[in-house]
Design a protein around this motif. Structure first.
Motif, PDB file in Angstrom:
ATOM      1  N   TYR A   1       0.827  -1.213   0.000  1.00 45.27           N
ATOM      2  CA  TYR A   1       0.000   0.000   0.000  1.00 45.27           C
ATOM      3  C   TYR A   1       0.860   1.260   0.000  1.00 45.27           C
ATOM      4  CZ  TYR A   1      -3.985  -2.999   0.621  1.00 45.27           C
ATOM      5  OH  TYR A   1      -4.930  -3.957   0.419  1.00 45.27           O
ATOM      6  N   GLU A   2       1.899   1.282   0.800  1.00 47.55           N
ATOM      7  CA  GLU A   2       2.769   2.453   0.853  1.00 47.55           C
ATOM      8  C   GLU A   2       3.371   2.761  -0.509  1.00 47.55           C
ATOM      9  OE1 GLU A   2       6.819   4.001   3.105  1.00 47.55           O
ATOM     10  OE2 GLU A   2       5.932   2.096   3.706  1.00 47.55           O
ATOM     11  N   ASP A   3       3.921   1.756  -1.148  1.00 44.97           N
ATOM     12  CA  ASP A   3       4.600   1.944  -2.430  1.00 44.97           C
ATOM     13  C   ASP A   3       3.609   2.325  -3.529  1.00 44.97           C
ATOM     14  OD1 ASP A   3       7.190   1.871  -3.705  1.00 44.97           O
ATOM     15  OD2 ASP A   3       6.515   0.071  -4.758  1.00 44.97           O
ATOM     16  N   CYS A   4       2.492   1.641  -3.584  1.00 43.99           N
ATOM     17  CA  CYS A   4       1.506   1.903  -4.629  1.00 43.99           C
ATOM     18  C   CYS A   4       0.915   3.303  -4.492  1.00 43.99           C
ATOM     19  CB  CYS A   4       0.406   0.852  -4.588  1.00 43.99           C
ATOM     20  SG  CYS A   4      -0.759   1.024  -5.947  1.00 43.99           S
ATOM     21  N   ILE A   5       0.497   3.667  -3.294  1.00 42.74           N
ATOM     22  CA  ILE A   5      -0.116   4.985  -3.085  1.00 42.74           C
ATOM     23  C   ILE A   5       0.904   6.094  -3.333  1.00 42.74           C
ATOM     24  CG2 ILE A   5      -1.143   6.506  -1.360  1.00 42.74           C
ATOM     25  CD1 ILE A   5      -2.511   3.918  -0.212  1.00 42.74           C
ATOM     26  N   ALA A   6       2.108   5.936  -2.841  1.00 41.89           N
ATOM     27  CA  ALA A   6       3.135   6.965  -3.019  1.00 41.89           C
ATOM     28  C   ALA A   6       3.466   7.190  -4.490  1.00 41.89           C
ATOM     29  CB  ALA A   6       4.392   6.594  -2.242  1.00 41.89           C
ATOM     30  N   HIS A   7       3.508   6.116  -5.281  1.00 45.54           N
ATOM     31  CA  HIS A   7       3.910   6.246  -6.676  1.00 45.54           C
ATOM     32  C   HIS A   7       2.770   6.595  -7.620  1.00 45.54           C
ATOM     33  CE1 HIS A   7       7.572   4.310  -5.162  1.00 45.54           C
ATOM     34  NE2 HIS A   7       8.130   5.060  -6.085  1.00 45.54           N
ATOM     35  N   CYS A   8       1.529   6.478  -7.181  1.00 44.87           N
ATOM     36  CA  CYS A   8       0.420   6.791  -8.094  1.00 44.87           C
ATOM     37  C   CYS A   8       0.250   8.289  -8.278  1.00 44.87           C
ATOM     38  CB  CYS A   8      -0.877   6.160  -7.607  1.00 44.87           C
ATOM     39  SG  CYS A   8      -1.775   7.117  -6.375  1.00 44.87           S
ATOM     40  N   ILE A   9       0.766   9.077  -7.359  1.00 41.14           N
ATOM     41  CA  ILE A   9       0.507  10.518  -7.367  1.00 41.14           C
ATOM     42  C   ILE A   9       1.023  11.189  -8.637  1.00 41.14           C
ATOM     43  CG2 ILE A   9       1.085  12.689  -6.199  1.00 41.14           C
ATOM     44  CD1 ILE A   9       0.980  11.027  -3.546  1.00 41.14           C
ATOM     45  N   ALA A  10       2.188  10.821  -9.094  1.00 38.22           N
ATOM     46  CA  ALA A  10       2.811  11.512 -10.224  1.00 38.22           C
ATOM     47  C   ALA A  10       2.762  10.732 -11.531  1.00 38.22           C
ATOM     48  CB  ALA A  10       4.266  11.844  -9.883  1.00 38.22           C
ATOM     49  N   THR A  11       2.218   9.535 -11.531  1.00 34.83           N
ATOM     50  CA  THR A  11       2.226   8.752 -12.761  1.00 34.83           C
ATOM     51  C   THR A  11       1.265   9.334 -13.800  1.00 34.83           C
ATOM     52  OG1 THR A  11       2.004   6.551 -13.733  1.00 34.83           O
ATOM     53  CG2 THR A  11       0.464   7.110 -11.975  1.00 34.83           C
ATOM     54  N   PRO A  12       1.665   9.324 -15.070  1.00 31.71           N
ATOM     55  CA  PRO A  12       0.738   9.771 -16.108  1.00 31.71           C
ATOM     56  C   PRO A  12      -0.318   8.710 -16.446  1.00 31.71           C
ATOM     57  CG  PRO A  12       2.836   9.158 -17.080  1.00 31.71           C
ATOM     58  CD  PRO A  12       3.003   9.053 -15.583  1.00 31.71           C
ATOM     59  N   ALA A  13      -0.112   7.476 -16.003  1.00 27.45           N
ATOM     60  CA  ALA A  13      -1.072   6.401 -16.267  1.00 27.45           C
ATOM     61  C   ALA A  13      -2.368   6.663 -15.500  1.00 27.45           C
ATOM     62  CB  ALA A  13      -0.467   5.062 -15.837  1.00 27.45           C
ATOM     63  N   PRO A  14      -3.503   6.210 -16.026  1.00 31.59           N
ATOM     64  CA  PRO A  14      -4.772   6.452 -15.340  1.00 31.59           C
ATOM     65  C   PRO A  14      -4.953   5.625 -14.064  1.00 31.59           C
ATOM     66  CG  PRO A  14      -5.137   5.117 -17.289  1.00 31.59           C
ATOM     67  CD  PRO A  14      -3.696   5.537 -17.315  1.00 31.59           C
ATOM     68  N   LEU A  15      -4.178   4.578 -13.936  1.00 29.56           N
ATOM     69  CA  LEU A  15      -4.256   3.697 -12.770  1.00 29.56           C
ATOM     70  C   LEU A  15      -2.898   3.631 -12.091  1.00 29.56           C
ATOM     71  CD1 LEU A  15      -6.158   0.731 -14.427  1.00 29.56           C
ATOM     72  CD2 LEU A  15      -7.155   2.609 -13.144  1.00 29.56           C
ATOM     73  N   PRO A  16      -2.858   3.460 -10.803  1.00 26.97           N
ATOM     74  CA  PRO A  16      -3.959   3.314  -9.854  1.00 26.97           C
ATOM     75  C   PRO A  16      -4.480   4.657  -9.362  1.00 26.97           C
ATOM     76  CG  PRO A  16      -1.894   2.982  -8.712  1.00 26.97           C
ATOM     77  CD  PRO A  16      -1.555   3.216 -10.168  1.00 26.97           C
ATOM     78  N   GLN A  17      -5.648   4.588  -8.732  1.00 27.45           N
ATOM     79  CA  GLN A  17      -6.288   5.709  -8.060  1.00 27.45           C
ATOM     80  C   GLN A  17      -6.662   5.229  -6.656  1.00 27.45           C
ATOM     81  OE1 GLN A  17      -7.061   8.764  -9.295  1.00 27.45           O
ATOM     82  NE2 GLN A  17      -7.107   8.555 -11.503  1.00 27.45           N
ATOM     83  N   TRP A  18      -6.603   6.105  -5.683  1.00 25.62           N
ATOM     84  CA  TRP A  18      -6.976   5.768  -4.303  1.00 25.62           C
ATOM     85  C   TRP A  18      -7.871   6.877  -3.755  1.00 25.62           C
ATOM     86  CZ3 TRP A  18      -5.923   0.986  -2.864  1.00 25.62           C
ATOM     87  CH2 TRP A  18      -4.908   0.312  -3.555  1.00 25.62           C
ATOM     88  N   TYR A  19      -8.944   6.475  -3.063  1.00 23.13           N
ATOM     89  CA  TYR A  19      -9.953   7.418  -2.598  1.00 23.13           C
ATOM     90  C   TYR A  19     -10.240   7.240  -1.110  1.00 23.13           C
ATOM     91  CZ  TYR A  19     -10.932   6.766  -7.590  1.00 23.13           C
ATOM     92  OH  TYR A  19     -10.820   6.628  -8.950  1.00 23.13           O
TER      93      TYR A  19
END
Length: 165
Positions: free
Chosen positions: A48-66
């Protein structure tokens, strides 16, 4: 903090907001801590830490966290990811990690998070949304239908559900 109020089908304000970590990167640590508290065990905390931290700046549409917020109180959470640790890697995107705090259950708040995931998936060009669960009857109320079974790396299986976008 950019947010949007949630309106019921009748147009009434529900009093809840859904916030995305991408739109609120200053809340990254709050997102990580909440998802770890609800979903992680000692072995999966870094996922969770790695996925959430890295999703912020990715140009890919996924992942998203709400996070579903009631003022400053977290009422629940969900994610939109490429695969939910399930064998059907040919299917994506997946709604995942849906959780509503016990005090907020019974008001269909989970549907608000599912609808946000559907909206973001549709905007990204996807035509279907998937999820895995053993809850029978819940997701069907929100337009999902069971399409089969998938297998997890730890040896368990779950039902696979699909919704048209």
């Amino acid at each position: 903090m950019p947010t949007s109020e949630i309106h019921s089908p009748e147009g009434r304000v529900q009093g809840m907001k859904i916030v995305s970590v991408r739109d609120n990167p200053e809340m990254k640590d709050t997102f990580i801590a909440y998802f770890q508290k609800i979903w992680a065990n000692e072995a999966s905390r870094r996922v969770y830490e790695d996925c959430i931290a890295h999703c912020i700046a990715t140009p890919a549409p996924l992942p998203q966290w709400y996070l579903l917020m009631d003022g400053e109180t977290i009422a629940g959470c969900a994610g939109l990811i490429t695969n939910d640790f399930i064998s059907r890697m040919d299917l994506y995107p997946w709604a995942c990690a849906l959780f509503i705090e016990e005090a907020y259950r019974g008001h269909a708040y989970g549907s608000l998070l599912l609808e946000r995931a559907r909206t973001d998936a549709r905007r990204a060009g996807f035509t279907k949304l998937y999820l895995c669960s053993d809850h029978v009857g819940y997701y069907e109320r929100y337009g999902f239908r069971r399409i089969g079974v998938g297998y997890h790396p730890w040896g368990e299986s779950s039902g696979i559900f699909e919704a048209e976008l």
